[in-house]
Design a protein around this motif. Structure first.
Motif, PDB file in Angstrom:
ATOM      1  N   THR A  18       0.927  -1.284   0.101  1.00 20.06           N
ATOM      2  CA  THR A  18       0.118   0.017   0.083  1.00 20.06           C
ATOM      3  C   THR A  18       0.827   1.175  -0.191  1.00 20.06           C
ATOM      4  O   THR A  18       0.634   2.136  -0.720  1.00 20.06           O
ATOM      5  N   CYS A  19       1.752   1.100   0.890  1.00 19.44           N
ATOM      6  CA  CYS A  19       2.763   2.331   0.911  1.00 19.44           C
ATOM      7  C   CYS A  19       3.484   2.810  -0.643  1.00 19.44           C
ATOM      8  O   CYS A  19       3.537   3.860  -1.076  1.00 19.44           O
ATOM      9  N   ILE A  20       4.034   1.711  -1.334  1.00 23.42           N
ATOM     10  CA  ILE A  20       4.628   1.869  -2.442  1.00 23.42           C
ATOM     11  C   ILE A  20       3.479   2.540  -3.395  1.00 23.42           C
ATOM     12  O   ILE A  20       3.717   3.283  -4.166  1.00 23.42           O
ATOM     13  N   LYS A  21       2.391   1.916  -3.483  1.00 24.12           N
ATOM     14  CA  LYS A  21       1.263   2.398  -4.197  1.00 24.12           C
ATOM     15  C   LYS A  21       0.922   3.665  -4.192  1.00 24.12           C
ATOM     16  O   LYS A  21       0.800   4.443  -5.295  1.00 24.12           O
ATOM     17  N   ILE A  22       0.979   4.328  -2.894  1.00 24.08           N
ATOM     18  CA  ILE A  22       0.766   5.632  -2.619  1.00 24.08           C
ATOM     19  C   ILE A  22       1.661   6.390  -3.055  1.00 24.08           C
ATOM     20  O   ILE A  22       1.543   7.547  -3.654  1.00 24.08           O
ATOM     21  N   LEU A  23       2.849   6.065  -2.709  1.00 17.96           N
ATOM     22  CA  LEU A  23       4.075   7.071  -3.020  1.00 17.96           C
ATOM     23  C   LEU A  23       4.410   6.888  -4.517  1.00 17.96           C
ATOM     24  O   LEU A  23       5.137   8.043  -5.112  1.00 17.96           O
ATOM     25  N   LYS A  24       4.029   5.935  -5.198  1.00 18.34           N
ATOM     26  CA  LYS A  24       4.432   5.992  -6.655  1.00 18.34           C
ATOM     27  C   LYS A  24       3.303   6.771  -7.540  1.00 18.34           C
ATOM     28  O   LYS A  24       3.562   7.102  -8.720  1.00 18.34           O
ATOM     29  N   SER A  25       2.433   7.070  -6.559  1.00 15.27           N
ATOM     30  CA  SER A  25       1.291   8.074  -7.339  1.00 15.27           C
ATOM     31  C   SER A  25       1.900   9.413  -7.142  1.00 15.27           C
ATOM     32  O   SER A  25       1.361  10.452  -8.026  1.00 15.27           O
TER      33      SER A  25
END
Length: 366
Positions: A18-25
């Motif tokens: 979830t963290c990666i998905k948020i930060l990649k946005s």
């Protein structure tokens, strides 16, 4: 109890995916840099996952060919390798990449847009050299002292024969956003025809440095744009690329596809260009590249001292392009003077009534 005791690092409350998905946005490099300054854990998360590098790769797919990054010290030498455990060495490498790619992302989005042409490299054909050479496309003015400035292709009976104009950019690594081209209108010909192309396309890449290239090609093209329609109009036409492109190697070629205008005198098709402008920003001297052949991969070098210098920012943008026009004019001043002198030295006065109309048209044929 102070307010700081209620602060919670949101990264610790979410699972890794979830963290990666948020930060990649995030699409602004400044957001990632700010996040890395919140706490040690957030910095570790940003650095260890290479988020700044991933952002740069999304912005510029051309960076996928980076084999390694090198940081140069204030003397221009490669930073010495630290001695330590394999874990500490790996961490130092990640920190270096974070530092370099975060600055690269910032520089590419914060620097002011300017004309990135350093010099011309050649045209696929020229009708009358040097009077109608590609060098004339660096001059924004149509005429100087009554002389027309433009590049002209050779004449062709087949309107589908393409032409190319090749330029060297101001550095090995530039961000290019748009190319502006002005077709030439021949006011000295009957009807003032405009010799535009039907379409344009752009290629970017680097020179082939091998002493024994596999073919007659002089360049390796790493980016090719879609085709853009060109209007048969005497104005500076802007061709904005779908996305900013990182030109690695500093070479840009304009492909002029299709001819629309015949010259009445010889019934052949020509393409004539008055002015070319390549808009973007140079990432030199903060960055340079060393290209390896034949793999096409490259080493990205970052100069620590140059990175510490302030960037040219948007407040100065209003005069950047116009100032660059002045610099181009000054840079080509000796060339312009020499070309004008060719038409002045040895000239004697004539009675214009001696010339027929046909003689005048022949003199000003393309």
């Amino acid at each position: 109890m102070s307010s700081m005791e209620y602060c919670i690092d949101f990264l610790s409350c979410l699972d890794a995916d979830t963290c990666i998905k948020i930060l990649k946005s995030l699409d602004d490099p400044a957001d990632l840099v700010r996040l890395s300054c919140v706490s040690r854990s957030s910095r570790h998360y940003v650095v260890s996952n290479g988020l700044c590098k991933q952002l740069c790769l999304r912005m510029f797919p051309q960076l996928s060919r980076v084999a390694s990054v090198v940081e140069l010290n204030e003397n221009g030498a490669k930073e010495q390798t630290e001695v330590g455990s394999s874990f500490s060495m790996e961490w130092l490498g990640l920190v270096r990449e974070h530092r370099i790619f975060s600055y690269l992302a910032r520089a590419s989005t914060s620097s002011v847009a300017m004309n990135c042409i350093a010099k011309t490299l050649g045209a696929s054909s020229t009708d009358n050299f040097p009077q109608e050479s590609i060098d004339n496309t660096l001059e924004p003015r149509d005429t100087i002292a009554g002389r027309f400035f433009y590049w002209s292709s050779s004449g062709q009976s087949n309107p589908n024969v393409p032409e190319t104009l090749t330029y060297e950019l101001t550095s090995q690594i530039c961000v290019v956003t748009e190319i502006n081209i002005q077709p030439f209108q021949a006011d000295f010909q009957l009807g003032s025809p405009i010799y535009s192309a039907k379409f344009v396309r752009f290629k970017m890449g680097h020179p082939i440095t091998s002493s024994d290239p596999p073919s007659d090609e002089k360049f390796v093209w790493t980016y090719t744009s879609p085709e853009f329609p060109m209007a048969q109009e005497n104005r500076l036409q802007k061709f904005k690329l779908p996305e900013p492109v990182l030109c690695i190697g500093g070479i840009l070629q304009i492909e002029l596809l299709g001819r629309v205008q015949r010259q009445e005198m010889d019934d052949l098709f020509y393409i004539c260009i008055s002015y070319v402008q390549i808009v973007g920003c140079s990432l030199s001297p903060a960055f340079s590249v060393e290209i390896s052949e034949p793999s096409g991969t490259f080493v990205l070098k970052s100069d620590e001292l140059a990175r510490s210098q302030p960037l040219l920012t948007s407040e100065e943008e209003s005069g950047a392009i116009s100032t660059d026009h002045m610099q181009v004019g000054l840079r080509d001043y000796p060339h312009i003077v020499n070309m004008l002198q060719e038409h002045v030295i040895g000239v004697v006065e004539h009675d214009w009534h001696e010339y027929e109309v046909d003689d005048f048209e022949e003199e000003y044929a393309l």
